[in-house]
Design a protein around this motif. Structure first.
Motif: not given
Length: 861
Positions: A402-403, A431-433, A441-444, A483-484
């Motif tokens: 993701x990063x 795109x990710x939403x 996906x949340x981390x991105x 959670x990151x």
């Protein structure tokens, strides 16, 4: 017809310990290193490296040996290797070099030289060896080497080993007779050395046959080595002449070396050919059987252990021979070697190499994790390097990491490609939403929204739009779902010339900006593990100080300090202490300033604080200039500035401090030149506070050059900028000169500034000036000028000659002394003065009054 040779004992192993001691070469090098620069230039196979290596081992020099490669044209990578090479002889110095970074700018080069002056190496004989210099072409790297060679450390010698003449300007050394050159003709074996070499190898041959072999090879060392290996195996060869050797070199390597070793060692060497450097630890990790390393050592001089590099070195012809065999390796084998090499490089702080190997290993997750150990504000070269890698990365590098998306846009952001960065971020977010909920996906989305917010925050300097708050709000929202946690340098905020990234005279804009910043800091500090914590308080402290609201400025400063220290926001802490120092000056509290300086100096030891040298020099320089001690200002601030590559947002404050320095030195034309320099998109004119301080400094320059009308016009312009937000302190801080100018303006009937404002400024500036005099007097009492070590009559006379522009040769000729005597005298002179070069020595001498009694320095004793 074959030439017949005889090997005395075919059972003797090919022991790498059998080397010919070349007394002739040692004498040649012994004489050469009396010069500061030595160039060893010859083609492949002439024993350049081993000749220098064996000589250095017999001497008592500390040696910094750097084996160069084409990848060292990347300044960041070059510096990592330079630091590693330095660490073998002086770990403390290497740690300082790592903190300084590649010396691309005057500022960084001055720091680099100061680390040499303060280290034990200043009093020891050092030899710097750069091997394979012909591979360098990058101007920044070559420029650093050229400047380094010209630093007057008379106890250091630089040796350049190259196949062709290095692309470095050595005319100055050549013209002064300070350059020693060793060529192919010097390196060839002569007939006696050829006979001695084969005798050492235990090879018996008739003298006529030895002469024929010598004339066939023309003393080419690599050919003689191949011939020796062949003869030790009892295999005669028809012709070892240079022409046939060069055309059939790979065939000879195949027949005389490769075919004689085990298949396991062949496979091991092919694997090793994938990597550039062979450190012992890494080779042990890659060896399936440690006996392979012992067998490798018996190959001969084609592979040998290098004490200075703590690594094995392979002859480049043998390496080139091995590379085509890499096709025998499976893709999995290649990636395994690259991955192990990357892990070793990362563990040994060779981050640029580690990134390259991780890319080859397609280990993008590890690559990205490594980049997150870099500071949040990447340098431009690193950002370009990463962008190139990420643009070529396969799709799975992004889908599995993701990063990668965040790193890609972060690189664009660093390079100032804001519009492109924002467009890319919006595409990724869209795109990710649209994807199903997932922590990946949340981390991105967290990273992308935060990056988009920073684009908006910086762009607000120009757009005056403060609609970036929802971006950070969304970033925080996705952080709570991801959670990151972030760790390391990326969680430390980099500021710039001012904490308040604001440029508007409209009160409504300022209110919106302050509200926006107060809202985003809690979001950022939670989602980025402390990043920006205390920034909102620092902005309010800065604003209150410029307004002259000292109680509130102090209150917000202490809040910023507490928060910044709690979450390791080092730059916020430094700027908070800077404003606290200005508050103490305003109050005339020198005791508090003393304690503050101790805390500032303690920051120099925080290794993870990447920008500390720049900021601390700026803060201390501002203080020294303010109290009339401008001679203590860091040298790089007194020279022509170059935009620092670590953080371009800081260029504005650099300009102002330098202009302030020249103003204090009464060099008003240089001060005006500095103020009008255009070195960065983030000069002082980008910030409202910077515009005001720039206008005030220009006003004082005009005033001191007997141009009162121009000075009052400039004062009117500065007043108009400061009026909407009542920013009076920049005027008050100028002390007595401002009080005098305000008095002049009061007498000018045409001046458009209200009289009550001028009278208020004159009164407060006068009071400030008195407090400043108290602080300056207390500082001088507590820090008397250090007594310079007494100069001998000869040193004093040489100093006088240097101040007249004489060269060392001219001084030696006039004094009827040897050039070496003069060189040694100058070296002692620089040491006693604490000078880096001639200009620095003269400046210190003038400031110390050493050039006032010229009659004492007419003759050199």
């Amino acid at each position: 017809m074959q030439k017949q040779f005889f090997y005395s004992n075919p059972s003797i192993s090919l022991d790498t310990g059998i080397y010919l001691k070349r007394s002739r070469m040692h004498r040649l090098l012994e004489q050469a290193v009396q010069n500061p620069l030595v160039m060893v230039v010859a083609g492949a196979g002439y024993g350049k490296t081993y000749g220098v290596y064996s000589f250095v081992q017999t001497q008592g020099y500390r040696t910094v040996w750097m084996q160069l490669s084409a990848r060292d044209n990347n300044p960041e990578r070059f510096w990592e290797h330079f630091v590693q090479a330095a660490a073998y002889s002086n770990e403390e110095w290497a740690a300082q070099l790592e903190a300084v970074g590649f010396p691309k700018t005057n500022r960084q080069f001055d720091w680099f030289i100061s680390t040499m002056q303060s280290s034990p190496m200043a009093h020891e004989k050092y030899m710097f060896v750069y091997d394979d210099v012909h591979l360098l072409y990058e101007k920044a790297v070559l420029g650093f080497l050229e400047r380094f060679f010209n630093v007057p450390f008379m106890n250091s010698t630089f040796v350049l080993i190259s196949r062709t003449k290095p692309a470095i300007n050595t005319v100055n050394f050549f013209a002064r007779g300070l350059l020693a050159q060793i060529t192919e003709e010097d390196l060839r074996f002569n007939l006696q050395e050829t006979l001695d070499y084969f005798q050492l190898q235990g090879i018996i041959m008739p003298s006529r046959a030895a002469m024929e072999l010598y004339y066939d090879t023309e003393g080419w060392i690599f050919a003689l080595q191949i011939a020796g290996l062949s003869l030790k195996q009892g295999t005669p060869v028809a012709d070892y002449g240079r022409s046939s050797m060069r055309s059939n070199i790979y065939t000879l390597i195949e027949e005389r070396i490769f075919s004689s070793i085990s298949q396991d060692l062949q496979h091991y060497l092919i694997r090793l050919s994938l990597i550039e450097h062979w450190p012992l630890e890494l080779l042990m990790e890659l060896a399936p059987d440690q006996n392979l390393i012992q067998e490798m050592e018996r190959i001969g001089s084609c592979i040998r252990y290098d004490l200075y590099l703590n690594a094995y070195r392979i002859h480049h012809l043998f390496l080139e021979y091995l590379k085509p065999y890499q096709q025998r390796l499976t893709e999995e084998e290649k990636q395994e070697v690259y991955a192990q090499a990357a892990r070793w490089c990362a563990a040994n702080n060779l981050k640029m190499d580690a990134i390259s190997y991780y890319e080859k290993a397609r280990a993008y997750r590890e690559l990205i994790q490594l980049v997150y150990t870099f500071p949040l504000a990447l340098t431009d070269p690193i950002a370009e390097f990463l962008l190139h890698i990420l643009e070529q990365a396969p799709a799975e590098a992004y889908t599995q990491n993701a990063s990668a998306y965040i790193l890609y846009t972060r690189s664009l952001f660093t390079l100032g490609r804001f519009e492109e960065c924002a467009q890319k971020l919006n595409e990724i977010i869209q795109r990710f939403e649209a994807l199903p909920p997932a922590q990946f996906n949340y981390r991105v989305l967290c990273g992308c929204y935060n990056n988009l917010g920073f684009v908006g925050l910086i762009s607000s300097l120009y757009t005056r739009r403060y609609d970036f708050v929802p971006c950070f709000e969304k970033g925080h929202y996705y952080y709570t779902l991801s959670n990151h946690e972030l760790y390391g340098p990326v969680t430390t905020m980099s500021l710039g010339s001012y904490a308040c990234w604001f440029d508007s005279t409209e009160k409504a804009d300022l209110d919106q900006y302050l509200q926006a910043v107060s809202t985003i800091v809690p979001y950022i500090s939670r989602s980025m593990n402390g990043c920006t914590y205390g920034m909102d308080d620092l902005i309010r402290a800065e604003l209150a100080y410029f307004k002259g609201d000292i109680p509130n400025a102090e209150r917000f400063v202490y809040q910023a300090l507490y928060k910044a220290r709690n979450r390791k926001q080092y730059e916020i802490e430094t700027w908070a202490m800077f404003y606290l120092m200005r508050i103490h000056i305003y109050r005339g509290d020198y005791g508090a300033i003393q304690n503050l300086f101790k805390r500032l100096e303690a920051q120099r030891d925080i290794r993870e604080y990447m920008n500390r040298y720049t900021l601390l020099d700026l803060v201390s320089g501002w203080f020294y200039i303010q109290i009339g001690q401008s001679a203590r200002t860091a040298a790089w601030l007194t020279e022509d500035l170059e935009e620092g590559e670590l953080h371009s947002l800081m260029y504005g404050i650099e300009i102002l401090v330098q202009a302030k320095y020249y103003l204090a030195e009464k060099n008003y034309s240089r001060a005006l030149d500095a103020l009008h320099s255009q070195g960065s998109a983030y000069g002082p004119e980008c910030f409202l506070f910077g515009k005001i301080e720039k206008a005030i400094l220009e006003m004082l320059c005009r005033y001191h050059t007997a141009a009162p009308v121009d000075a009052i016009r400039a004062l009117e312009g500065a007043y108009q900028l400061a009026l909407p937000h009542a920013l009076d302190m920049p005027f008050i801080e100028q002390g007595m000169p401002m009080a005098l100018l305000a008095g002049t303006a009061l007498k000018a009937s045409w001046c458009r500034i209200p009289r009550d404002w001028l009278e208020n400024i004159r009164r407060h500036a006068s009071t400030y000036g008195k407090q400043l005099m108290i602080v300056a007097a207390q500082y001088q009492h507590a820090n008397p000028e250090p007594l310079l070590e007494a100069l001998s009559p000869r040193e004093h006379a040489v100093l006088f000659s240097l101040s007249k522009g004489l060269t060392r040769e001219q001084i030696a000729q006039d004094a009827v002394l040897s050039i070496n005597t003069i060189k040694n005298t100058i070296a002692c002179l620089y040491r006693k003065l604490g000078a880096v070069n001639r200009a620095d020595a003269i400046r210190i001498a003038i400031a110390s009054g050493l050039l006032q009694h010229k009659d004492q320095a007419k003759h050199i004793i």
